[in-house]
Motif scaffolding. Structure first.
Motif, PDB file in Angstrom:
ATOM      1  N   LYS A 104      13.284 186.318 116.939  1.00  0.00           N
ATOM      2  CA  LYS A 104      12.520 186.753 118.115  1.00  0.00           C
ATOM      3  C   LYS A 104      11.550 185.642 118.518  1.00  0.00           C
ATOM      4  O   LYS A 104      11.419 185.309 119.700  1.00  0.00           O
ATOM      5  N   TRP A 105      10.869 185.073 117.511  1.00  0.00           N
ATOM      6  CA  TRP A 105       9.950 183.957 117.772  1.00  0.00           C
ATOM      7  C   TRP A 105      10.714 182.762 118.330  1.00  0.00           C
ATOM      8  O   TRP A 105      10.274 182.118 119.291  1.00  0.00           O
ATOM      9  N   PHE A 106      11.867 182.483 117.745  1.00  0.00           N
ATOM     10  CA  PHE A 106      12.664 181.338 118.178  1.00  0.00           C
ATOM     11  C   PHE A 106      13.060 181.468 119.652  1.00  0.00           C
ATOM     12  O   PHE A 106      12.925 180.508 120.429  1.00  0.00           O
ATOM     13  N   VAL A 107      13.553 182.645 120.029  1.00  0.00           N
ATOM     14  CA  VAL A 107      13.980 182.858 121.415  1.00  0.00           C
ATOM     15  C   VAL A 107      12.811 182.662 122.383  1.00  0.00           C
ATOM     16  O   VAL A 107      12.957 182.028 123.438  1.00  0.00           O
ATOM     17  N   CYS A 108      11.650 183.174 122.012  1.00  0.00           N
ATOM     18  CA  CYS A 108      10.475 183.025 122.878  1.00  0.00           C
ATOM     19  C   CYS A 108      10.000 181.574 122.932  1.00  0.00           C
ATOM     20  O   CYS A 108       9.678 181.049 124.002  1.00  0.00           O
ATOM     21  N   HIS A 109       9.950 180.941 121.778  1.00  0.00           N
ATOM     22  CA  HIS A 109       9.403 179.589 121.687  1.00  0.00           C
ATOM     23  C   HIS A 109      10.282 178.571 122.412  1.00  0.00           C
ATOM     24  O   HIS A 109       9.772 177.623 123.024  1.00  0.00           O
ATOM     25  N   PHE A 110      11.588 178.781 122.352  1.00  0.00           N
ATOM     26  CA  PHE A 110      12.514 177.824 122.961  1.00  0.00           C
ATOM     27  C   PHE A 110      13.250 178.435 124.154  1.00  0.00           C
ATOM     28  O   PHE A 110      14.392 178.076 124.436  1.00  0.00           O
ATOM     29  N   ARG A 111      12.583 179.329 124.831  1.00  0.00           N
ATOM     30  CA  ARG A 111      13.201 180.028 125.960  1.00  0.00           C
ATOM     31  C   ARG A 111      13.774 179.050 126.990  1.00  0.00           C
ATOM     32  O   ARG A 111      14.940 179.161 127.390  1.00  0.00           O
TER      33      ARG A 111
ATOM     34  N   GLY B 285      18.779 190.910 129.710  1.00  0.00           N
ATOM     35  CA  GLY B 285      18.351 189.930 128.713  1.00  0.00           C
ATOM     36  C   GLY B 285      16.863 189.645 128.748  1.00  0.00           C
ATOM     37  O   GLY B 285      16.412 188.624 128.202  1.00  0.00           O
ATOM     38  N   GLU B 286      16.113 190.533 129.378  1.00  0.00           N
ATOM     39  CA  GLU B 286      14.659 190.351 129.452  1.00  0.00           C
ATOM     40  C   GLU B 286      14.056 190.380 128.046  1.00  0.00           C
ATOM     41  O   GLU B 286      14.347 191.263 127.237  1.00  0.00           O
ATOM     42  N   ILE B 287      13.215 189.404 127.750  1.00  0.00           N
ATOM     43  CA  ILE B 287      12.591 189.324 126.426  1.00  0.00           C
ATOM     44  C   ILE B 287      11.458 190.346 126.336  1.00  0.00           C
ATOM     45  O   ILE B 287      10.548 190.346 127.181  1.00  0.00           O
ATOM     46  N   PRO B 288      11.476 191.236 125.345  1.00  0.00           N
ATOM     47  CA  PRO B 288      10.410 192.239 125.197  1.00  0.00           C
ATOM     48  C   PRO B 288       9.045 191.582 124.980  1.00  0.00           C
ATOM     49  O   PRO B 288       8.946 190.527 124.335  1.00  0.00           O
ATOM     50  N   ASP B 289       8.015 192.210 125.494  1.00  0.00           N
ATOM     51  CA  ASP B 289       6.660 191.670 125.342  1.00  0.00           C
ATOM     52  C   ASP B 289       6.263 191.556 123.876  1.00  0.00           C
ATOM     53  O   ASP B 289       5.531 190.633 123.487  1.00  0.00           O
ATOM     54  N   ALA B 290       6.758 192.486 123.055  1.00  0.00           N
ATOM     55  CA  ALA B 290       6.403 192.469 121.625  1.00  0.00           C
ATOM     56  C   ALA B 290       6.879 191.179 120.950  1.00  0.00           C
ATOM     57  O   ALA B 290       6.221 190.668 120.034  1.00  0.00           O
TER      58      ALA B 290
ATOM     59  N   ILE C 240       4.688 187.411 118.609  1.00  0.00           N
ATOM     60  CA  ILE C 240       4.972 186.950 117.241  1.00  0.00           C
ATOM     61  C   ILE C 240       4.574 185.484 117.099  1.00  0.00           C
ATOM     62  O   ILE C 240       4.945 184.646 117.921  1.00  0.00           O
ATOM     63  N   THR C 241       3.811 185.182 116.079  1.00  0.00           N
ATOM     64  CA  THR C 241       3.355 183.806 115.855  1.00  0.00           C
ATOM     65  C   THR C 241       4.225 183.111 114.807  1.00  0.00           C
ATOM     66  O   THR C 241       4.921 183.761 114.018  1.00  0.00           O
ATOM     67  N   LYS C 242       4.139 181.805 114.814  1.00  0.00           N
ATOM     68  CA  LYS C 242       4.893 181.034 113.820  1.00  0.00           C
ATOM     69  C   LYS C 242       4.426 181.370 112.411  1.00  0.00           C
ATOM     70  O   LYS C 242       5.236 181.443 111.481  1.00  0.00           O
ATOM     71  N   GLN C 243       3.151 181.594 112.241  1.00  0.00           N
ATOM     72  CA  GLN C 243       2.627 181.917 110.919  1.00  0.00           C
ATOM     73  C   GLN C 243       3.188 183.244 110.408  1.00  0.00           C
ATOM     74  O   GLN C 243       3.506 183.384 109.221  1.00  0.00           O
ATOM     75  N   GLU C 244       3.341 184.211 111.307  1.00  0.00           N
ATOM     76  CA  GLU C 244       3.950 185.486 110.915  1.00  0.00           C
ATOM     77  C   GLU C 244       5.385 185.271 110.445  1.00  0.00           C
ATOM     78  O   GLU C 244       5.835 185.859 109.455  1.00  0.00           O
ATOM     79  N   VAL C 245       6.081 184.425 111.164  1.00  0.00           N
ATOM     80  CA  VAL C 245       7.474 184.121 110.836  1.00  0.00           C
ATOM     81  C   VAL C 245       7.576 183.465 109.461  1.00  0.00           C
ATOM     82  O   VAL C 245       8.408 183.836 108.628  1.00  0.00           O
ATOM     83  N   LEU C 246       6.713 182.487 109.215  1.00  0.00           N
ATOM     84  CA  LEU C 246       6.731 181.787 107.933  1.00  0.00           C
ATOM     85  C   LEU C 246       6.349 182.723 106.792  1.00  0.00           C
ATOM     86  O   LEU C 246       6.921 182.654 105.696  1.00  0.00           O
ATOM     87  N   SER C 247       5.407 183.608 107.048  1.00  0.00           N
ATOM     88  CA  SER C 247       4.994 184.570 106.020  1.00  0.00           C
ATOM     89  C   SER C 247       6.132 185.522 105.682  1.00  0.00           C
ATOM     90  O   SER C 247       6.332 185.890 104.517  1.00  0.00           O
TER      91      SER C 247
END
Length: 360
Positions: free
Chosen positions: A317-324, A339-344, A348-355
């Motif tokens: 989810k983070w990847f799709v948003c970050h590299f949209r 294909g609209e990206i949900p606001d939620a 999501i932050t990179k730190q959340e993803v890494l955690s």
């Protein structure tokens, strides 16, 4: 007269022994160098499996480390190589880790090479002493040199690739003093050892025949089949495993370029949720298959077991948003409409993803 004759024989014998020692060392040198690099490659791989976190488990564990690396790098080009050619990217990543491990400020490569050299050098010295001890009192045989070579090669057969046939040209040399021969070979080996050790001070990984990263890649291999919908790798640890391919977490289908029919809307759904839906997918120009019956599409679809599961890793989810922007350009589509990206996802932050990855 007798003293001159004795002196002549001694000189001839010394010359023969020097010739013998030099020729023998010329054959030992390439075999020793090859053995050192082969042993070192295995030693490096073994050491990294123990000490480097990325190799602490199976291929799935390594993939988690790769995903963390990619997130930290934030390079779309690296992500693209990983998504399109995962096997090649794994090898590239492992090669990078080996390079860092061996050629950092500690110069571990030189230490590994010297350890291997010491191991084989001691084996060769032992073979010289053993051959001399066994042969020196064999007064019943006149071909002591040939016997010495037989014993020497036999002692090293599990250590070096030193074929006995390659030494036939020196087996008939006139040498009677086996102790003298022992000392001459020992002395000739010393500069050979020193020369190799000096070369190792500037060695790099290009000197290896079989590379350490190749060994690690083989040890961390598994099934390389990719989900036909999202491109995620099968998580089975065996390359030619029995049964279906499967994995735990699928990815948004946009990562393989899926769009909604007759639109430029990129598909953000994951196949594990699609197989529980009423949606269909197209094969060829006009054949439509319900996702629920995806196996009817035949190989490769029929070789996969995709369990219904709507959960998706926050990572993608983070990847799709970050590299949209890059994804829209890559696949010539838009994250709009279905294909609209949900606001939620956007929160999501990179730190959340890494955690989250740290928990796997």
């Amino acid at each position: 007269m007798s003293s001159k004759k004795s002196s002549g024989i001694s000189c001839q014998g010394a010359t023969s022994i020097t010739t013998f020692a030099d020729f023998l060392c010329s054959k030992i040198s390439p075999a020793l160098c090859q053995a050192v690099y082969e042993k070192t490659a295995i030693a490096i791989a073994r050491d990294m499996r123990i000490k480097v976190q990325d190799f602490g488990g199976n291929r799935a564990q390594l993939e988690v480390c790769i995903l963390k690396y990619l997130a930290q790098e934030e390079s779309f080009e690296k992500f693209r190589r990983y998504l399109y050619s995962p096997r090649e990217f794994f090898q590239e990543y492992i090669k990078k880790l080996v390079h860092e491990y061996c050629l950092d400020k500690n110069r571990r490569l030189e230490m590994f090479l010297n350890d291997s050299l010491t191991h084989y050098y001691e084996n060769i010295q032992s073979a010289v002493f053993t051959s001399t001890r066994v042969i020196k009192d064999r007064n019943d045989r006149s071909d002591k040199i040939s016997l010495w070579l037989d014993e020497f090669c036999s002692s090293l057969k599990e250590v070096l690739s030193l074929p006995r046939k390659d030494l036939k040209s020196i087996e008939h040399l006139k040498v009677t003093d086996i102790e003298f021969l022992n000392n001459a070979v020992t002395e000739a080996l010393a500069p050979l050892h020193d020369e190799l050790k000096q070369g190792f001070a500037n060695a790099d990984l290009n000197s290896f025949g079989r590379q350490p990263h190749t060994i690690l890649a083989e040890q961390c291999a598994g099934c390389w089949e990719q989900c036909p919908f999202c491109g995620a790798l099968c998580t089975n640890t065996l390359a030619n495993h029995d049964g279906d391919h499967q994995l735990v977490f699928h990815r948004p289908n946009v990562l393989t370029g899926y769009k909604w029919y007759k639109t430029d809307n990129l598909v953000i759904d994951i196949c594990s949720s699609s197989v529980a839906s009423e949606c269909l997918f197209r094969i060829g120009e006009d054949k439509w298959i319900p996702y629920k019956k995806y196996r009817e599409a035949g190989p490769p679809y029929s070789t996969w077991n995709i369990l219904p599961d709507p959960s998706m890793k926050a990572y993608w989810k983070w990847f799709v948003c970050h590299f949209r922007t890059q994804l829209e350009k890559w696949f010539n589509g838009k994250f709009q409409g279905k294909g609209e990206i949900p606001d939620a996802w956007k929160k999501i932050t990179k730190q959340e993803v890494l955690s989250q990855l740290d928990k796997f």
